[in-house]
Design an enzyme around this catalytic site. Structure first.
Site, mmCIF file in Angstrom:
data_model
loop_
_atom_site.group_PDB
_atom_site.id
_atom_site.type_symbol
_atom_site.label_atom_id
_atom_site.label_comp_id
_atom_site.label_asym_id
_atom_site.label_seq_id
_atom_site.Cartn_x
_atom_site.Cartn_y
_atom_site.Cartn_z
ATOM 1 N N LYS A 1 0.863 -1.178 0.000
ATOM 2 C CA LYS A 1 0.000 0.000 0.000
ATOM 3 C C LYS A 1 0.903 1.233 0.000
ATOM 4 C CE LYS A 1 -4.501 0.946 0.650
ATOM 5 N NZ LYS A 1 -5.690 0.251 0.163
ATOM 6 N N GLY B 1 -19.999 7.288 5.131
ATOM 7 C CA GLY B 1 -19.068 7.647 4.055
ATOM 8 C C GLY B 1 -19.673 7.274 2.715
ATOM 9 N N VAL B 2 -20.136 8.280 1.976
ATOM 10 C CA VAL B 2 -20.726 7.987 0.661
ATOM 11 C C VAL B 2 -19.820 8.537 -0.441
ATOM 12 C CG1 VAL B 2 -23.125 7.512 1.207
ATOM 13 C CG2 VAL B 2 -22.373 9.888 1.117
ATOM 14 N N GLY B 3 -18.594 8.031 -0.440
ATOM 15 C CA GLY B 3 -17.643 8.365 -1.498
ATOM 16 C C GLY B 3 -17.764 7.348 -2.611
ATOM 17 N N HIS B 4 -16.631 6.958 -3.202
ATOM 18 C CA HIS B 4 -16.643 6.036 -4.339
ATOM 19 C C HIS B 4 -17.419 4.754 -4.035
ATOM 20 C CE1 HIS B 4 -13.203 8.511 -5.686
ATOM 21 N NE2 HIS B 4 -13.678 8.209 -6.866
ATOM 22 N N VAL B 5 -17.063 4.079 -2.947
ATOM 23 C CA VAL B 5 -17.700 2.789 -2.636
ATOM 24 C C VAL B 5 -19.092 2.996 -2.045
ATOM 25 C CG1 VAL B 5 -17.527 0.641 -1.328
ATOM 26 C CG2 VAL B 5 -15.452 1.719 -2.196
HETATM 27 P P1 NAD Z 1 -13.610 7.909 -0.831
HETATM 28 O O1 NAD Z 1 -12.568 8.872 -0.412
HETATM 29 O O2 NAD Z 1 -14.165 8.034 -2.217
HETATM 30 O O3 NAD Z 1 -14.848 7.990 0.167
HETATM 31 C C1 NAD Z 1 -14.713 8.099 1.547
HETATM 32 C C2 NAD Z 1 -15.854 8.994 2.010
HETATM 33 O O4 NAD Z 1 -15.867 8.992 3.445
HETATM 34 C C3 NAD Z 1 -15.707 10.446 1.567
HETATM 35 O O5 NAD Z 1 -16.907 10.882 0.967
HETATM 36 C C4 NAD Z 1 -15.421 11.185 2.870
HETATM 37 O O6 NAD Z 1 -15.920 12.521 2.867
HETATM 38 C C5 NAD Z 1 -16.128 10.315 3.882
HETATM 39 N N1 NAD Z 1 -15.673 10.454 5.267
HETATM 40 C C6 NAD Z 1 -14.410 10.615 5.744
HETATM 41 N N2 NAD Z 1 -14.444 10.688 7.093
HETATM 42 C C7 NAD Z 1 -15.749 10.536 7.463
HETATM 43 C C8 NAD Z 1 -16.418 10.501 8.709
HETATM 44 N N3 NAD Z 1 -15.770 10.651 9.857
HETATM 45 N N4 NAD Z 1 -17.763 10.328 8.721
HETATM 46 C C9 NAD Z 1 -18.449 10.179 7.566
HETATM 47 N N5 NAD Z 1 -17.855 10.204 6.336
HETATM 48 C C10 NAD Z 1 -16.527 10.395 6.300
HETATM 49 O O7 NAD Z 1 -13.052 6.452 -0.566
HETATM 50 P P2 NAD Z 1 -13.597 5.063 -1.117
HETATM 51 O O8 NAD Z 1 -12.794 4.670 -2.287
HETATM 52 O O9 NAD Z 1 -15.067 5.115 -1.201
HETATM 53 O O10 NAD Z 1 -13.177 4.071 0.069
HETATM 54 C C11 NAD Z 1 -13.923 4.011 1.286
HETATM 55 C C12 NAD Z 1 -13.275 3.001 2.234
HETATM 56 O O11 NAD Z 1 -13.263 1.703 1.611
HETATM 57 C C13 NAD Z 1 -11.809 3.277 2.584
HETATM 58 O O12 NAD Z 1 -11.539 2.849 3.897
HETATM 59 C C14 NAD Z 1 -11.028 2.438 1.601
HETATM 60 O O13 NAD Z 1 -9.741 2.105 2.073
HETATM 61 C C15 NAD Z 1 -11.923 1.211 1.538
HETATM 62 N N6 NAD Z 1 -11.761 0.440 0.294
HETATM 63 C C16 NAD Z 1 -11.997 1.030 -0.903
HETATM 64 C C17 NAD Z 1 -11.862 0.274 -2.071
HETATM 65 C C18 NAD Z 1 -12.177 0.850 -3.429
HETATM 66 O O14 NAD Z 1 -12.341 0.061 -4.380
HETATM 67 N N7 NAD Z 1 -12.304 2.160 -3.579
HETATM 68 C C19 NAD Z 1 -11.461 -1.066 -1.983
HETATM 69 C C20 NAD Z 1 -11.245 -1.641 -0.731
HETATM 70 C C21 NAD Z 1 -11.386 -0.862 0.414
#
Ligand code: NAD
Length: 359
Positions: free
Chosen positions: A84, A184-188
Protein backbone atom coordinates in the site's frame (compact mmCIF):
# COMPACT_ATOMS: atom_id res chain seq x y z
CA UNK A 1 17.44 7.65 16.53
CA UNK A 2 14.54 6.62 18.75
CA UNK A 3 12.21 7.05 15.77
CA UNK A 4 14.24 4.63 13.61
CA UNK A 5 14.16 1.99 16.33
CA UNK A 6 10.43 2.38 16.74
CA UNK A 7 9.83 2.05 12.99
CA UNK A 8 11.80 -1.20 12.81
CA UNK A 9 9.98 -2.46 15.88
CA UNK A 10 6.69 -1.76 14.15
CA UNK A 11 7.94 -3.57 11.02
CA UNK A 12 9.03 -6.51 13.13
CA UNK A 13 5.74 -6.71 15.03
CA UNK A 14 3.64 -6.48 11.86
CA UNK A 15 6.06 -8.65 9.84
CA UNK A 16 6.81 -6.22 7.02
CA UNK A 17 9.38 -6.91 4.33
CA UNK A 18 10.13 -3.35 3.26
CA UNK A 19 9.11 0.27 3.79
CA UNK A 20 10.22 2.92 1.30
CA UNK A 21 10.01 6.72 1.69
CA UNK A 22 9.87 9.13 -1.26
CA UNK A 23 10.29 12.91 -1.19
CA UNK A 24 10.42 15.47 -3.97
CA UNK A 25 10.67 19.16 -3.19
CA UNK A 26 9.69 20.39 -6.67
CA UNK A 27 6.29 18.67 -6.70
CA UNK A 28 5.74 18.55 -2.93
CA UNK A 29 5.53 14.74 -3.03
CA UNK A 30 5.85 13.03 0.34
CA UNK A 31 5.00 9.35 0.06
CA UNK A 32 5.55 6.07 1.86
CA UNK A 33 5.20 2.61 0.32
CA UNK A 34 4.72 -0.35 2.64
CA UNK A 35 5.48 -3.81 1.27
CA UNK A 36 4.19 -6.33 3.76
CA UNK A 37 4.52 -9.77 2.20
CA UNK A 38 5.33 -11.02 -1.31
CA UNK A 39 5.00 -14.81 -0.82
CA UNK A 40 1.88 -15.04 -3.01
CA UNK A 41 3.07 -12.55 -5.65
CA UNK A 42 4.03 -8.89 -6.17
CA UNK A 43 2.50 -6.58 -3.60
CA UNK A 44 -0.53 -4.66 -4.81
CA UNK A 45 -2.56 -2.03 -3.04
CA UNK A 46 -3.98 1.42 -3.60
CA UNK A 47 -2.47 4.82 -2.87
CA UNK A 48 -4.17 6.82 -0.14
CA UNK A 49 -3.93 10.65 -0.39
CA UNK A 50 -4.61 12.02 3.08
CA UNK A 51 -3.78 15.00 5.24
CA UNK A 52 -2.11 13.07 8.09
CA UNK A 53 -1.60 15.10 11.28
CA UNK A 54 1.93 13.68 11.69
CA UNK A 55 4.40 11.61 9.66
CA UNK A 56 4.11 8.92 12.36
CA UNK A 57 0.36 8.68 11.66
CA UNK A 58 1.12 8.16 7.96
CA UNK A 59 3.64 5.41 8.76
CA UNK A 60 1.17 3.69 11.07
CA UNK A 61 -1.52 3.82 8.40
CA UNK A 62 0.67 2.45 5.59
CA UNK A 63 1.84 -0.42 7.80
CA UNK A 64 -1.70 -1.37 8.81
CA UNK A 65 -3.10 -0.99 5.30
CA UNK A 66 -0.36 -2.97 3.53
CA UNK A 67 -0.68 -5.81 6.04
CA UNK A 68 -4.42 -5.87 5.41
CA UNK A 69 -3.76 -6.25 1.67
CA UNK A 70 -1.70 -9.41 2.26
CA UNK A 71 -4.61 -11.07 4.04
CA UNK A 72 -7.18 -9.73 1.60
CA UNK A 73 -5.37 -11.31 -1.36
CA UNK A 74 -4.74 -14.53 0.56
CA UNK A 75 -8.34 -15.02 1.61
CA UNK A 76 -9.67 -14.21 -1.87
CA UNK A 77 -7.48 -16.88 -3.47
CA UNK A 78 -5.52 -14.26 -5.41
CA UNK A 79 -1.83 -14.55 -6.29
CA UNK A 80 -0.72 -11.18 -5.00
CA UNK A 81 1.22 -9.94 -2.00
CA UNK A 82 0.26 -7.06 0.26
CA UNK A 83 1.38 -3.48 -0.30
CA UNK A 84 0.00 0.00 0.00
CA UNK A 85 1.16 3.60 -0.49
CA UNK A 86 0.24 6.81 1.28
CA UNK A 87 0.82 10.34 0.03
CA UNK A 88 0.79 13.02 2.70
CA UNK A 89 -1.25 16.05 1.60
CA UNK A 90 -4.69 17.50 1.01
CA UNK A 91 -6.38 15.62 -1.85
CA UNK A 92 -8.56 18.67 -2.59
CA UNK A 93 -5.54 21.04 -2.85
CA UNK A 94 -2.20 19.34 -3.40
CA UNK A 95 -2.66 17.04 -6.43
CA UNK A 96 -0.97 17.90 -9.74
CA UNK A 97 0.11 16.09 -12.88
CA UNK A 98 3.75 16.58 -11.91
CA UNK A 99 3.23 15.11 -8.43
CA UNK A 100 1.48 12.03 -9.82
CA UNK A 101 4.13 11.48 -12.49
CA UNK A 102 6.90 11.85 -9.91
CA UNK A 103 5.07 9.28 -7.80
CA UNK A 104 4.81 7.03 -10.90
CA UNK A 105 8.59 7.21 -11.37
CA UNK A 106 9.03 6.32 -7.74
CA UNK A 107 6.76 3.25 -8.04
CA UNK A 108 8.63 2.28 -11.21
CA UNK A 109 11.96 2.35 -9.38
CA UNK A 110 10.75 -0.63 -7.30
CA UNK A 111 10.78 -2.77 -10.46
CA UNK A 112 7.34 -4.36 -9.99
CA UNK A 113 7.65 -5.36 -6.36
CA UNK A 114 4.83 -2.90 -5.66
CA UNK A 115 1.88 -2.30 -8.01
CA UNK A 116 -0.32 0.67 -7.24
CA UNK A 117 -4.04 1.49 -7.66
CA UNK A 118 -6.63 3.92 -6.29
CA UNK A 119 -7.68 4.37 -2.69
CA UNK A 120 -9.18 7.11 -0.53
CA UNK A 121 -8.47 10.53 -2.01
CA UNK A 122 -7.36 9.18 -5.42
CA UNK A 123 -9.14 8.50 -8.71
CA UNK A 124 -8.62 6.68 -12.01
CA UNK A 125 -7.71 10.08 -13.53
CA UNK A 126 -4.79 10.22 -11.08
CA UNK A 127 -3.77 6.68 -12.11
CA UNK A 128 -3.72 7.89 -15.70
CA UNK A 129 -0.84 10.23 -14.79
CA UNK A 130 0.90 7.46 -12.83
CA UNK A 131 0.59 5.19 -15.91
CA UNK A 132 2.59 7.73 -17.94
CA UNK A 133 5.64 6.79 -15.87
CA UNK A 134 5.18 3.15 -14.90
CA UNK A 135 3.46 -0.02 -16.03
CA UNK A 136 3.09 -1.08 -12.40
CA UNK A 137 -0.32 0.53 -11.97
CA UNK A 138 -3.90 -0.75 -12.07
CA UNK A 139 -7.28 0.94 -11.86
CA UNK A 140 -6.36 3.04 -14.92
CA UNK A 141 -9.23 4.24 -17.15
CA UNK A 142 -10.87 1.85 -19.61
CA UNK A 143 -9.76 3.88 -22.66
CA UNK A 144 -6.15 3.16 -21.66
CA UNK A 145 -6.84 -0.57 -21.49
CA UNK A 146 -7.48 -0.61 -17.75
CA UNK A 147 -10.55 -1.59 -15.73
CA UNK A 148 -11.40 1.90 -14.46
CA UNK A 149 -12.74 2.59 -11.02
CA UNK A 150 -12.72 -0.61 -8.88
CA UNK A 151 -15.25 0.83 -6.41
CA UNK A 152 -18.40 -0.71 -7.96
CA UNK A 153 -16.91 -4.20 -7.50
CA UNK A 154 -15.86 -3.34 -3.94
CA UNK A 155 -19.41 -2.17 -3.26
CA UNK A 156 -20.72 -5.43 -4.74
CA UNK A 157 -18.63 -7.69 -2.46
CA UNK A 158 -19.53 -5.48 0.50
CA UNK A 159 -23.20 -5.96 -0.41
CA UNK A 160 -22.63 -9.73 -0.63
CA UNK A 161 -20.98 -9.59 2.83
CA UNK A 162 -24.06 -7.82 4.21
CA UNK A 163 -26.36 -10.42 2.63
CA UNK A 164 -24.31 -13.35 3.95
CA UNK A 165 -24.37 -11.79 7.44
CA UNK A 166 -28.16 -11.51 7.24
CA UNK A 167 -28.35 -15.13 6.10
CA UNK A 168 -26.27 -16.20 9.09
CA UNK A 169 -28.18 -14.11 11.63
CA UNK A 170 -31.77 -14.40 10.38
CA UNK A 171 -31.82 -17.23 7.84
CA UNK A 172 -32.94 -14.79 5.09
CA UNK A 173 -30.41 -12.76 3.12
CA UNK A 174 -32.67 -10.00 1.80
CA UNK A 175 -31.92 -6.41 2.89
CA UNK A 176 -35.52 -5.48 2.06
CA UNK A 177 -36.98 -3.39 4.91
CA UNK A 178 -33.71 -3.47 6.89
CA UNK A 179 -32.29 -0.22 8.26
CA UNK A 180 -28.75 0.19 6.97
CA UNK A 181 -26.41 3.04 7.85
CA UNK A 182 -23.67 3.77 5.30
CA UNK A 183 -20.92 5.86 6.87
CA UNK A 184 -19.07 7.65 4.05
CA UNK A 185 -20.73 7.99 0.66
CA UNK A 186 -17.64 8.37 -1.50
CA UNK A 187 -16.64 6.04 -4.34
CA UNK A 188 -17.70 2.79 -2.64
CA UNK A 189 -20.45 4.11 -0.37
CA UNK A 190 -22.49 5.58 -3.21
CA UNK A 191 -22.53 2.28 -5.15
CA UNK A 192 -23.39 0.39 -1.98
CA UNK A 193 -26.38 2.69 -1.45
CA UNK A 194 -27.48 1.82 -4.99
CA UNK A 195 -27.39 -1.96 -4.30
CA UNK A 196 -29.20 -1.48 -0.99
CA UNK A 197 -31.91 0.72 -2.45
CA UNK A 198 -32.46 -1.67 -5.36
CA UNK A 199 -33.28 -4.43 -2.86
CA UNK A 200 -35.56 -2.23 -0.76
CA UNK A 201 -33.42 -1.33 2.27
CA UNK A 202 -34.15 1.73 4.39
CA UNK A 203 -30.90 3.64 3.97
CA UNK A 204 -29.26 6.14 6.32
CA UNK A 205 -26.12 7.98 5.20
CA UNK A 206 -23.44 10.09 6.84
CA UNK A 207 -20.52 12.03 5.42
CA UNK A 208 -18.28 14.91 6.43
CA UNK A 209 -18.58 16.52 2.98
CA UNK A 210 -21.86 18.22 2.09
CA UNK A 211 -21.35 17.73 -1.66
CA UNK A 212 -21.33 13.92 -1.22
CA UNK A 213 -24.58 14.05 0.73
CA UNK A 214 -26.23 16.32 -1.84
CA UNK A 215 -25.27 13.92 -4.66
CA UNK A 216 -26.87 10.97 -2.85
CA UNK A 217 -29.98 12.95 -1.86
CA UNK A 218 -30.41 14.01 -5.49
CA UNK A 219 -30.40 10.37 -6.62
CA UNK A 220 -32.34 8.94 -3.65
CA UNK A 221 -34.39 11.71 -1.99
CA UNK A 222 -35.71 9.37 0.73
CA UNK A 223 -32.33 8.45 2.29
CA UNK A 224 -31.98 9.83 5.80
CA UNK A 225 -28.91 11.91 6.66
CA UNK A 226 -27.20 11.32 10.00
CA UNK A 227 -24.67 13.87 11.35
CA UNK A 228 -21.16 12.29 11.72
CA UNK A 229 -21.21 12.65 15.51
CA UNK A 230 -24.51 10.72 15.82
CA UNK A 231 -23.58 7.68 13.70
CA UNK A 232 -23.06 5.33 16.67
CA UNK A 233 -26.28 6.34 18.42
CA UNK A 234 -28.72 5.60 15.60
CA UNK A 235 -30.97 2.55 15.93
CA UNK A 236 -30.23 0.56 12.74
CA UNK A 237 -29.99 -3.15 11.85
CA UNK A 238 -26.74 -2.87 9.91
CA UNK A 239 -23.81 -0.49 10.24
CA UNK A 240 -21.69 -0.29 7.07
CA UNK A 241 -18.46 1.66 7.68
CA UNK A 242 -17.32 3.01 4.29
CA UNK A 243 -15.14 5.94 5.35
CA UNK A 244 -11.92 5.49 7.31
CA UNK A 245 -10.69 2.80 9.71
CA UNK A 246 -10.70 2.28 13.50
CA UNK A 247 -14.34 3.31 13.94
CA UNK A 248 -15.03 0.11 15.90
CA UNK A 249 -13.42 0.68 19.26
CA UNK A 250 -13.99 0.67 23.02
CA UNK A 251 -15.88 3.95 22.82
CA UNK A 252 -18.22 3.06 19.94
CA UNK A 253 -18.98 -0.65 20.60
CA UNK A 254 -20.99 -0.05 23.82
CA UNK A 255 -23.14 2.50 21.95
CA UNK A 256 -23.86 0.38 18.85
CA UNK A 257 -27.42 -0.88 18.49
CA UNK A 258 -26.97 -2.80 15.21
CA UNK A 259 -26.85 -6.60 14.99
CA UNK A 260 -24.52 -6.62 11.95
CA UNK A 261 -21.39 -4.67 11.00
CA UNK A 262 -20.40 -5.10 7.38
CA UNK A 263 -18.72 -2.33 5.41
CA UNK A 264 -15.94 -1.50 2.98
CA UNK A 265 -13.56 0.58 5.11
CA UNK A 266 -10.16 -0.96 5.74
CA UNK A 267 -9.00 -1.72 9.30
CA UNK A 268 -12.34 -1.09 10.97
CA UNK A 269 -11.29 -2.66 14.29
CA UNK A 270 -9.05 -0.28 16.22
CA UNK A 271 -7.55 -3.32 17.94
CA UNK A 272 -8.12 -6.59 16.07
CA UNK A 273 -8.06 -8.84 19.14
CA UNK A 274 -9.76 -6.69 21.77
CA UNK A 275 -12.48 -5.23 19.56
CA UNK A 276 -13.03 -8.42 17.54
CA UNK A 277 -13.73 -10.19 20.85
CA UNK A 278 -15.90 -7.35 22.18
CA UNK A 279 -18.15 -7.67 19.12
CA UNK A 280 -18.34 -11.44 19.62
CA UNK A 281 -19.32 -11.00 23.28
CA UNK A 282 -21.94 -8.40 22.41
CA UNK A 283 -23.41 -10.81 19.81
CA UNK A 284 -22.82 -8.48 16.86
CA UNK A 285 -22.21 -10.29 13.57
CA UNK A 286 -19.05 -8.76 12.11
CA UNK A 287 -18.10 -9.52 8.49
CA UNK A 288 -14.30 -9.04 8.39
CA UNK A 289 -13.47 -5.92 6.38
CA UNK A 290 -10.53 -7.36 4.47
CA UNK A 291 -12.76 -10.16 3.20
CA UNK A 292 -15.87 -8.32 2.11
CA UNK A 293 -14.09 -5.30 0.61
CA UNK A 294 -11.92 -7.55 -1.59
CA UNK A 295 -13.97 -6.72 -4.71
CA UNK A 296 -11.68 -3.84 -5.66
CA UNK A 297 -8.62 -6.04 -5.35
CA UNK A 298 -10.30 -8.83 -7.31
CA UNK A 299 -11.10 -6.30 -10.04
CA UNK A 300 -7.56 -4.91 -10.34
CA UNK A 301 -6.11 -8.45 -10.13
CA UNK A 302 -8.26 -9.33 -13.14
CA UNK A 303 -6.95 -6.18 -14.85
CA UNK A 304 -3.38 -7.24 -14.11
CA UNK A 305 -3.90 -10.77 -15.44
CA UNK A 306 -6.32 -10.13 -18.36
CA UNK A 307 -9.47 -8.13 -17.79
CA UNK A 308 -13.02 -8.74 -18.56
CA UNK A 309 -15.89 -7.54 -16.43
CA UNK A 310 -17.65 -10.92 -16.32
CA UNK A 311 -14.55 -12.60 -14.95
CA UNK A 312 -14.19 -9.90 -12.28
CA UNK A 313 -17.83 -10.06 -11.16
CA UNK A 314 -17.84 -13.88 -11.35
CA UNK A 315 -14.73 -14.10 -9.18
CA UNK A 316 -16.25 -11.59 -6.75
CA UNK A 317 -19.29 -13.86 -6.19
CA UNK A 318 -17.22 -16.16 -3.97
CA UNK A 319 -17.22 -13.58 -1.18
CA UNK A 320 -20.77 -14.59 -0.15
CA UNK A 321 -19.85 -18.25 0.55
CA UNK A 322 -16.49 -17.27 2.05
CA UNK A 323 -18.25 -14.98 4.53
CA UNK A 324 -20.56 -17.83 5.60
CA UNK A 325 -17.55 -20.15 5.88
CA UNK A 326 -15.86 -17.69 8.23
CA UNK A 327 -18.95 -17.32 10.42
CA UNK A 328 -19.09 -21.15 10.67
CA UNK A 329 -15.39 -21.44 11.57
CA UNK A 330 -15.74 -18.69 14.20
CA UNK A 331 -18.68 -20.56 15.78
CA UNK A 332 -16.91 -23.94 15.69
CA UNK A 333 -13.70 -22.66 17.24
CA UNK A 334 -15.32 -20.07 19.51
CA UNK A 335 -13.15 -17.28 18.10
CA UNK A 336 -13.94 -13.89 16.58
CA UNK A 337 -14.76 -13.74 12.88
CA UNK A 338 -11.70 -11.56 12.37
CA UNK A 339 -9.48 -14.26 13.90
CA UNK A 340 -11.19 -16.94 11.81
CA UNK A 341 -10.54 -14.99 8.61
CA UNK A 342 -6.93 -14.30 9.56
CA UNK A 343 -6.32 -18.00 10.22
CA UNK A 344 -7.58 -19.00 6.76
CA UNK A 345 -5.43 -16.30 5.14
CA UNK A 346 -2.33 -17.34 7.14
CA UNK A 347 -2.82 -21.00 6.23
CA UNK A 348 -2.85 -20.22 2.50
CA UNK A 349 0.31 -18.09 2.74
CA UNK A 350 2.10 -20.85 4.67
CA UNK A 351 1.06 -23.52 2.17
CA UNK A 352 2.26 -21.45 -0.81
CA UNK A 353 5.50 -20.54 0.99
CA UNK A 354 6.21 -24.28 1.31
CA UNK A 355 5.50 -24.78 -2.42
CA UNK A 356 7.95 -21.97 -3.21
CA UNK A 357 10.75 -23.97 -1.62
CA UNK A 358 10.46 -26.66 -4.36
CA UNK A 359 12.14 -26.27 -7.73
P1 NAD B 1 -13.61 7.91 -0.83
O1 NAD B 1 -12.57 8.87 -0.41
O2 NAD B 1 -14.16 8.03 -2.22
O3 NAD B 1 -14.85 7.99 0.17
C1 NAD B 1 -14.71 8.10 1.55
C2 NAD B 1 -15.85 8.99 2.01
O4 NAD B 1 -15.87 8.99 3.44
C3 NAD B 1 -15.71 10.45 1.57
O5 NAD B 1 -16.91 10.88 0.97
C4 NAD B 1 -15.42 11.18 2.87
O6 NAD B 1 -15.92 12.52 2.87
C5 NAD B 1 -16.13 10.32 3.88
N1 NAD B 1 -15.67 10.45 5.27
C6 NAD B 1 -14.41 10.61 5.74
N2 NAD B 1 -14.44 10.69 7.09
C7 NAD B 1 -15.75 10.54 7.46
C8 NAD B 1 -16.42 10.50 8.71
N3 NAD B 1 -15.77 10.65 9.86
N4 NAD B 1 -17.76 10.33 8.72
C9 NAD B 1 -18.45 10.18 7.57
N5 NAD B 1 -17.85 10.20 6.34
C10 NAD B 1 -16.53 10.39 6.30
O7 NAD B 1 -13.05 6.45 -0.57
P2 NAD B 1 -13.60 5.06 -1.12
O8 NAD B 1 -12.79 4.67 -2.29
O9 NAD B 1 -15.07 5.11 -1.20
O10 NAD B 1 -13.18 4.07 0.07
C11 NAD B 1 -13.92 4.01 1.29
C12 NAD B 1 -13.27 3.00 2.23
O11 NAD B 1 -13.26 1.70 1.61
C13 NAD B 1 -11.81 3.28 2.58
O12 NAD B 1 -11.54 2.85 3.90
C14 NAD B 1 -11.03 2.44 1.60
O13 NAD B 1 -9.74 2.11 2.07
C15 NAD B 1 -11.92 1.21 1.54
N6 NAD B 1 -11.76 0.44 0.29
C16 NAD B 1 -12.00 1.03 -0.90
C17 NAD B 1 -11.86 0.27 -2.07
C18 NAD B 1 -12.18 0.85 -3.43
O14 NAD B 1 -12.34 0.06 -4.38
N7 NAD B 1 -12.30 2.16 -3.58
C19 NAD B 1 -11.46 -1.07 -1.98
C20 NAD B 1 -11.25 -1.64 -0.73
C21 NAD B 1 -11.39 -0.86 0.41
Amino acid sequence: MQKDISLFQQMQEMEHEQVVFGYDEATGLKCIIGIHNTVLGPSLGGTRFWNYATDADAVKDVLRLSRGMTYKAAISGINLGGGKAVIIGDPYRDKSEALWRRFGKFVNSLGGKYITAEDVGTSSKDMEYVAMETKYVTGVPEFLGGSGDPSPVTAYTTFLGIKASLKKSTGNDSVGGKKVLVQGVGHVGQYLVKYLKEEGAEVYVSDIHEDKLSEIKKEYPDVKVVPPESVYDVDVDIYAPCALGATINSETIPKLKCSIIAGAANNQLENEIIHGNMLKEKGIYYAPDFLINAGGLINVYCEWTGYNRERAMGTAEMIYDRTLEIYAKADEENISTHQAALQIAHERIQQVAKLNSYL
